[in-house]
Enzyme design. Structure first.
Site, PDB file in Angstrom:
ATOM      1  CG  ASP A 333      -7.387  -3.497   1.778  1.00 24.49           C
ATOM      2  OD1 ASP A 333      -7.134  -3.550   2.683  1.00 24.49           O
ATOM      3  OD2 ASP A 333      -6.416  -3.008   0.564  1.00 24.49           O
ATOM      4  CD  GLU A 362      -7.708  -1.725   6.375  1.00 20.56           C
ATOM      5  OE1 GLU A 362      -6.653  -2.030   7.222  1.00 20.56           O
ATOM      6  OE2 GLU A 362      -7.627  -1.466   4.995  1.00 20.56           O
TER       7      GLU A 362
END
Ligand code: CA
Length: 617
Positions: A333, A362
């Site tokens: 993330d 990400e």
């Protein structure tokens, strides 16, 4: 009450003269014999005074206490423990002795999972099709865990987009047949770690205990069961990892081990969410600091990964998760807001331990150069990332979205998609990027293209034939809608049929419209074809310059040639094999892999359609 009772009972049990009680929490809570990472730094947390002055003793064959470090906050201690390769599984007892008092804590040393690289940590690649779902929103398989007493967020209301809805891992286990039939090989769920925050716990990105699996989705027991169930089917598991921040109710934030465990600012400072200062040759240092050290939100404090104790804590948790739950792939993330040298160490620790393990991060940035900076690339830049792949926002925002939504032009429409892929020369391996049409942070594809189902079909046809690791967001296959603005909760609605009494059931077909069923069938056909297509999953890609909205590319290897014809214009288009002889030479016809309809070497594709043709001689 319960806690006290346990303490009293345990106080009577005696090991080496000391009571075994949960005086301390240990992170990691256990380790394994035979790991490459065999020097473990255990963070000990206990709630009594003088803890940092304890004498610590371990008496276990092959296990050596190398060092103890009292951290600034007297309640924490770091124990550097070496586990020899000769040591055997069992319960290591760590004794804490002070002023005639003694406490002992168990630290299990377990036998490793069997089949490393065969049954887990296998890696996820372009042969896979990933299904991304939110456990709270897919299916409620166990109503008994909808509320967990004592947790801060006691909400449960399916009509409220930010309340909990009761979905859980049992719900996912119940529907693995559905996913497998759909053609899915790999499951990625938004984070499964405990989020004991007061609200907004549905997404899972605010961890409050790294070593507890969210009990409202079934806890560690169900996570293990899901992992086993997937592997039994030959399917894989991706874990969603967050290194950048935690939830504000995380124990190491409420009671901080060190003053610099988190990035501290004189007053609240959020990240600018800007990636540019990290590679911009003209950037100010203060801008770069803000990007990386600023907090993600007021409720998500920013971990200081340059603190070596924090780094060990996070790296060990990553390894622990893979070994404990049999994870195959890793999604990271908010990659760009992490300390990048730390991320390199962390990624390397995982691949050192699990050579086949794969990971993608990400990277919600703008432009292929920016995205390539954060992954393994061919660029001559001062910082070299070892991250294998990105969540490919470029192929989305500057690729398929304009291809579907913009009129054709010199740089617009499908020319954007063509151009973005042409920039793949910057990556070491663009095929390791995870590609998608939508996800939990984005407007769902059907809403994004104004409800045009044919455009969704084109998007899916592209997703399942271009390079990269395709990811389908739950519900896209049954035409779920949702706009990200004004509320991202609208793109996180419940999967139909996941709850008792749902009027519409996507698992059984009950209450589904013909269009929804058709899309489900379309995805099933394409995804299952893809599974067995060596050209699409492992072959080469060749794309031709788009012509007036018509974009043609090929996937090919020694066994087959797949011709992908995307007509983004509002006119029918003539397609002639002779315009693509490098790839069509020797081929006389093609078969539409969805409809089974044959086409000759000259054919017309209707406006706003995409066809995938298996060429034949
Ligand atoms: Ca439930």
């Amino acid at each position: 009450m319960k806690r006290k009772f346990c303490f009293l009972v345990l106080a009577f049990l005696s090991v080496t003269g000391y009571s075994i009680a949960q005086y301390a929490k240990l992170y990691p809570s256990n380790w394994w014999v035979g790991m490459k990472w065999n020097k473990v730094q255990v963070l000990v947390y206990g709630d009594y005074d003088g803890f940092n002055k304890e004498t610590v003793r371990i008496n276990y064959p092959g296990v050596k206490l190398l060092k103890t470090t009292a951290l600034e906050n007297g309640k924490y201690m770091a124990l550097d423990i070496e586990v020899a390769s000769t040591s055997q599984p069992g319960e290591v007892v760590i004794e804490f002795l002070q002023n005639g008092r003694g406490h002992a804590v168990k630290w299990p040393l377990e036998k490793r999972r069997t089949g490393n690289g065969k049954t887990y940590a296998q890696g996820v690649n372009s042969s896979d099709l990933v299904y991304l779902l939110m456990p709270d929103r897919f299916s409620n398989g166990d109503e008994s865990n909808d509320h967990v007493a004592g947790m801060r967020d006691q909400s449960l209301n399916r009509k409220e987009i930010y309340d909990r809805h009761g979905g859980d891992l049992q719900g996912v286990i119940n529907h693995l047949d559905y996913l497998q039939k759909l053609g899915i090989t790999t499951l990625w769920m938004t984070p499964v770690l405990e989020n004991d925050q007061p609200n907004r716990t549905e997404h899972g990105y605010a961890f409050t205990d790294h070593y507890v699996i969210e009990r409202r989705i079934g806890g560690a027991e169900k996570y293990l069961a899901l992992s086993d169930a997937l592997h039994k089917r030959g399917m894989k598991l991706i874990q969603d990892a967050v290194y950048n921040h935690v939830g504000s109710k995380h124990i190491t934030f409420l009671d901080q081990p060190m003053k610099d465990w988190y990035h501290q600012w004189p007053k609240y400072t959020g990240t600018s969410y800007k990636d540019q200062p990290l590679f911009d040759p003209y950037a100010s240092k203060s801008d770069a600091k803000k990007t990386v050290d600023g907090w993600f939100t007021t409720e998500m404090p920013d971990l200081n990964q340059s603190n070596p104790y924090v780094a060990n804590y996070l790296i060990q948790h990553a390894i622990w998760s893979v070994e404990k739950f049999g994870v195959d792939g890793w999604r990271i993330d908010t990659y760009i807001y992490n300390d990048l040298p730390f991320m390199n160490r962390c990624n390397k620790a995982l691949t050192d331990e699990y050579p086949k393990m794969t990971m993608f991060g990400e990277t919600w940035v703008h432009g292929t150069a920016a995205q390539a900076y954060f992954v393994e690339n061919k660029m001559d830049v001062p910082f070299k990332s070892n991250l294998q792949g990105a969540t490919d926002f470029q192929a989305l925002m500057y690729g398929i979205q304009p291809a579907l939504k913009q009129d054709f032009g010199w740089t617009e429409g499908v020319n954007k998609l063509y151009t973005t892929l042409s920039n793949d020369f910057l990556y070491k391996d663009a095929n390791r990027n995870c590609i998608f049409l939508d996800n939990h942070d984005l407007t769902r594809i059907l809403s994004d293209v104004g409800g045009d189902i044919e455009k969704v079909k084109t998007g899916i046809a592209w997703l399942l034939t271009t390079r990269g690791i395709p990811q389908l967001y739950y519900g896209t296959e049954v035409l779920m809608k949702g706009e990200k603005n004004p509320a991202d909760g609208n793109v996180r609605l419940d999967f139909p049929g996941g709850w008792k009494g749902d009027p519409k059931n996507a698992f059984t077909g009950e209450g589904m419209t013909a269009e929804e069923k058709d899309m489900q069938q379309y995805v099933t056909t394409l995804a299952n074809y893809r599974k067995n297509s060596s050209a699409i999953t492992k072959g080469s890609l060749m794309q031709y310059v788009p012509d007036d909205g018509l974009y043609v590319y090929f996937r090919y290897d020694a066994k087959q040639t797949i011709m992908c014809v995307m007509n983004t214009s509002d006119k029918n288009k003539e397609v002639d094999f002779s315009n693509f002889t490098e790839r069509t030479s020797g081929y006389k016809a093609g078969k539409n892999i969805v409809t089974g309809v044959a086409v000759a070497n000259k054919f017309t594709i209707p406006a706003n359609r995409m066809w995938i043709l298996d060429l034949s001689k």
